[in-house]
Scaffold this motif. Sequence first.
Motif, PDB file in Angstrom:
ATOM      1  N   HIS A 260       1.041  -0.890   0.125  1.00 12.64           N
ATOM      2  CA  HIS A 260      -0.113   0.228   0.000  1.00 12.64           C
ATOM      3  C   HIS A 260       0.690   1.400  -0.144  1.00 12.64           C
ATOM      4  N   GLY A 261       2.152   1.533   0.245  1.00 16.91           N
ATOM      5  CA  GLY A 261       2.959   2.219   0.698  1.00 16.91           C
ATOM      6  C   GLY A 261       4.094   2.477  -0.611  1.00 16.91           C
ATOM      7  N   GLY A 262       3.787   1.157  -1.599  1.00 14.58           N
ATOM      8  CA  GLY A 262       4.620   1.670  -3.078  1.00 14.58           C
ATOM      9  C   GLY A 262       6.140   1.341  -2.012  1.00 14.58           C
ATOM     10  N   MET A 263       6.392   0.126  -0.679  1.00  9.61           N
ATOM     11  CA  MET A 263       7.890   0.040  -0.350  1.00  9.61           C
ATOM     12  C   MET A 263       9.064  -0.389  -1.002  1.00  9.61           C
ATOM     13  N   MET A 264       8.662  -0.259  -1.888  1.00  7.29           N
ATOM     14  CA  MET A 264       9.649  -0.634  -3.595  1.00  7.29           C
ATOM     15  C   MET A 264      11.592  -0.454  -3.775  1.00  7.29           C
ATOM     16  N   VAL A 265      12.335  -1.633  -2.899  1.00  5.18           N
ATOM     17  CA  VAL A 265      13.345  -1.897  -3.367  1.00  5.18           C
ATOM     18  C   VAL A 265      13.545  -1.298  -4.968  1.00  5.18           C
ATOM     19  N   PRO A 266      14.887  -0.743  -5.495  1.00  9.37           N
ATOM     20  CA  PRO A 266      14.568  -0.570  -7.427  1.00  9.37           C
ATOM     21  C   PRO A 266      15.255  -1.754  -7.826  1.00  9.37           C
ATOM     22  N   ALA A 267      14.454  -1.709  -8.630  1.00  9.35           N
ATOM     23  CA  ALA A 267      14.687  -2.924  -9.471  1.00  9.35           C
ATOM     24  C   ALA A 267      16.409  -3.489  -9.667  1.00  9.35           C
ATOM     25  N   PRO A 268      17.207  -2.089  -9.869  1.00 10.46           N
ATOM     26  CA  PRO A 268      18.445  -3.047 -10.348  1.00 10.46           C
ATOM     27  C   PRO A 268      19.676  -2.845  -8.919  1.00 10.46           C
ATOM     28  N   VAL A 269      18.680  -2.413  -7.192  1.00 10.43           N
ATOM     29  CA  VAL A 269      19.909  -2.625  -6.314  1.00 10.43           C
ATOM     30  C   VAL A 269      17.998  -4.229  -5.881  1.00 10.43           C
ATOM     31  N   GLN A 270      18.029  -4.560  -6.625  1.00 11.29           N
ATOM     32  CA  GLN A 270      17.352  -6.184  -6.107  1.00 11.29           C
ATOM     33  C   GLN A 270      18.242  -6.815  -6.712  1.00 11.29           C
ATOM     34  N   ALA A 271      18.715  -6.411  -8.129  1.00 16.91           N
ATOM     35  CA  ALA A 271      19.843  -7.185  -9.153  1.00 16.91           C
ATOM     36  C   ALA A 271      21.003  -7.070  -8.305  1.00 16.91           C
ATOM     37  N   ALA A 272      21.714  -6.114  -7.228  1.00 17.06           N
ATOM     38  CA  ALA A 272      22.568  -6.651  -7.131  1.00 17.06           C
ATOM     39  C   ALA A 272      22.803  -6.648  -6.078  1.00 17.06           C
ATOM     40  N   THR A 273      21.891  -6.937  -4.960  1.00 12.13           N
ATOM     41  CA  THR A 273      21.344  -7.655  -3.588  1.00 12.13           C
ATOM     42  C   THR A 273      21.824  -9.289  -4.574  1.00 12.13           C
ATOM     43  N   VAL A 274      21.743  -9.828  -5.023  1.00 13.84           N
ATOM     44  CA  VAL A 274      21.459 -11.385  -5.734  1.00 13.84           C
ATOM     45  C   VAL A 274      23.287 -11.486  -5.951  1.00 13.84           C
ATOM     46  N   ALA A 275      24.002 -10.641  -6.765  1.00 11.86           N
ATOM     47  CA  ALA A 275      25.052 -10.818  -6.927  1.00 11.86           C
ATOM     48  C   ALA A 275      25.584 -11.017  -5.064  1.00 11.86           C
ATOM     49  N   ALA A 276      25.497 -10.286  -4.398  1.00 12.36           N
ATOM     50  CA  ALA A 276      26.643  -9.860  -3.484  1.00 12.36           C
ATOM     51  C   ALA A 276      25.911 -11.053  -2.525  1.00 12.36           C
ATOM     52  N   LEU A 277      24.820 -11.626  -2.375  1.00 10.36           N
ATOM     53  CA  LEU A 277      24.459 -12.776  -1.272  1.00 10.36           C
ATOM     54  C   LEU A 277      25.156 -14.129  -1.916  1.00 10.36           C
ATOM     55  N   GLY A 278      25.601 -13.910  -3.463  1.00 10.63           N
ATOM     56  CA  GLY A 278      25.597 -14.760  -3.770  1.00 10.63           C
ATOM     57  C   GLY A 278      27.178 -15.228  -4.189  1.00 10.63           C
ATOM     58  N   ASP A 279      27.965 -14.676  -3.480  1.00  2.00           N
ATOM     59  CA  ASP A 279      29.064 -14.034  -3.710  1.00  2.00           C
ATOM     60  C   ASP A 279      30.102 -14.021  -1.851  1.00  2.00           C
ATOM     61  N   ASP A 280      31.061 -14.702  -1.448  1.00  2.00           N
ATOM     62  CA  ASP A 280      31.396 -15.083   0.161  1.00  2.00           C
ATOM     63  C   ASP A 280      32.841 -14.561  -0.284  1.00  2.00           C
ATOM     64  N   LYS A 281      33.568 -14.537  -1.252  1.00  2.00           N
ATOM     65  CA  LYS A 281      34.943 -14.182  -0.852  1.00  2.00           C
ATOM     66  C   LYS A 281      34.938 -12.749  -0.725  1.00  2.00           C
ATOM     67  N   HIS A 282      33.678 -11.631  -1.180  1.00  2.00           N
ATOM     68  CA  HIS A 282      34.166 -10.689  -0.915  1.00  2.00           C
ATOM     69  C   HIS A 282      33.920  -9.568   0.075  1.00  2.00           C
ATOM     70  N   VAL A 283      32.921 -10.679   0.500  1.00  2.00           N
ATOM     71  CA  VAL A 283      33.009 -10.619   2.456  1.00  2.00           C
ATOM     72  C   VAL A 283      34.332 -10.683   3.200  1.00  2.00           C
ATOM     73  N   VAL A 284      34.766 -12.022   3.041  1.00  2.00           N
ATOM     74  CA  VAL A 284      36.240 -12.243   3.389  1.00  2.00           C
ATOM     75  C   VAL A 284      37.222 -11.294   3.094  1.00  2.00           C
ATOM     76  N   GLU A 285      36.934 -10.341   1.841  1.00  2.00           N
ATOM     77  CA  GLU A 285      38.417  -9.166   1.462  1.00  2.00           C
ATOM     78  C   GLU A 285      38.184  -8.620   2.213  1.00  2.00           C
ATOM     79  N   GLN A 286      36.576  -7.658   2.276  1.00  2.00           N
ATOM     80  CA  GLN A 286      36.818  -6.650   3.571  1.00  2.00           C
ATOM     81  C   GLN A 286      36.625  -6.394   4.631  1.00  2.00           C
TER      82      GLN A 286
END
Length: 373
Positions: A260-286
């Motif tokens: 009802h409030g239109g609280m939508m995560v932008p589509a490009p950010v959704q795609a970026a989130t998929v990539a981020a959560l699918g990769d553990d290597k960058h988390v270890v490096e950071q």
Amino acid sequence: MPPVSARLPVFPWDRLEPYKATAAAHPDGIVDLSVGTPVDPVPELIRTALAGAADSPGYPTVWGTPALRDALTGWVERRLGARGVTHTQVLPVIGSKELVASLPAQLGLGPGDKVAFPRLAYPTYEVGARLAGAEPVPYDTETFAAGAAGAELDPAGLKLLWLNSPSNPTGRVLSPGELRAAVEWARAHDVLLVSDECYLELGWEADPMSVLHPDISGGSFDGLVAVHSLSKRSNLAGYRAAFLAGDASVLGELLKIRKHGGMMVPAPVQAATVAALGDDKHVVEQRAVYEARRAALRGALRGHGFRIEHSEASLYLWATRDEPCWDTVGALAELGILVAPGEFYGPAGGAYVRVAFTATDERVAAAVRRLTA
């Protein structure tokens, strides 16, 4: 009718401006360790995913794409140890701060209801309660320590109990026993428990656990919601990417309200989130980058007469010289170092400062030189 802002405390960061000006006047420039904002690059695979979804002319969905929900459930199972997580048990949100500030109102809380949060805490828990017209109730983190069993908390009128482990600002990590005690207490009194776990992947001297882990939850998400963010673990503060996991009945109601409030995560950010959560290597490096900065600042602060308390996780050092926090802020500002006064996080922080180690390697090195000169 008084404005809504009349229910809110003064925005704390405005009070830091004079000290920021002092620190900025240092000949070698300011070292800003006050706000824990990421400064390192967004990993390339995440930027690629964002750019690849840039041609998104239509409205995104509030619940997120099936690919996003798969990524969320998969990460919750892999990283938090939960089992059999379904799409109904996850919900993307537009940054965790928006969620914390608006959750009491979205849950329908108001006058006569109470929201409990740690006495030393991120101020937005209190703000969220006040925005909804509910009563904010701070409690000592030790209330769920062995033998305490939530004795400090009065369940009358209490509808929402916030946990924060690892803690912002102290970096304290609740033990499995404390987490279980909190879950048992909340369920016994029919209080929704929401656990802010945004720093869970940044444990240094402790291994933080989620309330959704079966050893804590008993294998059921009933009455439990966990809040997670990609801001710290993936340098995505600018993307406003976060999500909830937990009780399907609670998330289902929030989904309806957010539609009802239109609280939508932008589509490009959704795609970026998929990539981020699918990769553990960058988390270890950071993590390795933060670990080195933490060690350098911790040693320099101790050498300068500070005592570090807790700080076993998160992106902060909780430091004191047993003096009023504004005196410490002023003294460090003279060295060109800006830190956050502990008072921002509640009166119990009046003798502490929070020192973020999110500055660049060069700026951290500058702070170390100044502290050890």
